[in-house]
Design a protein around this motif. Sequence first.
Motif, PDB file in Angstrom:
ATOM      1  N   TYR A 158      23.250  42.978  20.594  1.00 10.90           N
ATOM      2  CA  TYR A 158      24.521  42.808  21.284  1.00 10.90           C
ATOM      3  C   TYR A 158      25.072  44.183  21.650  1.00 10.90           C
ATOM      4  CZ  TYR A 158      24.272  38.040  19.486  1.00 10.90           C
ATOM      5  OH  TYR A 158      23.864  36.756  19.202  1.00 10.90           O
ATOM      6  N   THR A 163      28.351  41.871  24.444  1.00  8.85           N
ATOM      7  CA  THR A 163      27.519  41.140  25.396  1.00  8.85           C
ATOM      8  C   THR A 163      26.086  41.038  24.878  1.00  8.85           C
ATOM      9  OG1 THR A 163      28.857  41.935  27.247  1.00  8.85           O
ATOM     10  CG2 THR A 163      26.663  41.067  27.767  1.00  8.85           C
ATOM     11  N   PRO A 164      25.516  39.845  24.768  1.00 12.62           N
ATOM     12  CA  PRO A 164      24.145  39.729  24.262  1.00 12.62           C
ATOM     13  C   PRO A 164      23.117  40.192  25.290  1.00 12.62           C
ATOM     14  CG  PRO A 164      24.965  37.575  24.908  1.00 12.62           C
ATOM     15  CD  PRO A 164      26.125  38.523  25.054  1.00 12.62           C
TER      16      PRO A 164
END
Length: 251
Positions: A158, A163-164
Amino acid sequence: MASLSLQSLLVASAYLFTTTSAINAALVGTWSTKSAKVLTGPGFYNPVNDTFIEPSHTGISYSFTADGFYEEAYYRAISNPTKPSCPQAMMQFQHGTFVENADGSLSLSPFSVDGRQLQSDPCSSKTSTYTRYHQSEIMKKYQVYTDPYTKLTRLDLYQFDGTPMNPMFLAFSPPQMLPTVTMNPTPTTTSSGKKSKRTAGAGEEMNLPLNANAPHIKRDFERSLVHRIDLNMLWWAGVGMTIFGGAAYLL
């Protein structure tokens, strides 16, 4: 004075111990996105010739060692919304050291002179842009587990904002990496001054590498895989298949 110095060292050691933690053994290895065509190591970047080796598919790969070194390889296609027939391609390489912080985040610090970036934009230039690249990274968190669908060991990273990234799967253990040392040292700056070039990403002035005059920097690069596809022909082929399928259905 000696006791004060010893006390300072003890305080500094205690601070480092509380802000970083031992590296999780589950993180160690080479990880790659689903296609597994992009992998860290000598199959992606050649430090002797200072050249990239283009994979057959786009993807991302990270490698981590138990003693705090990492390497990353990126090959990405960048769409052009205003002109879909002109996608860009980008390859990036970095390696350096990393620490796992007490809050579970990862701090990645690249060797500043070794990072490389190759960017291809066929609609603006017939040649690719080859520069040094230096960008520190923070991974807010990570997870290593067995993917319930593929049954493979999976790594989820992440980014700093949570945000992955695209999931990656374990490809090699121990990791497949280039030497964990500076491979392209730059000459030492002197008072007389030397020619310099701005790096991409870091925004700082750095000396040109010792192999700055390598022939590959001056020659035209072969167009990337994503640029060797005639998108107009691909679109018309799709239209033809749609018409043919509709006609066959009516019959």
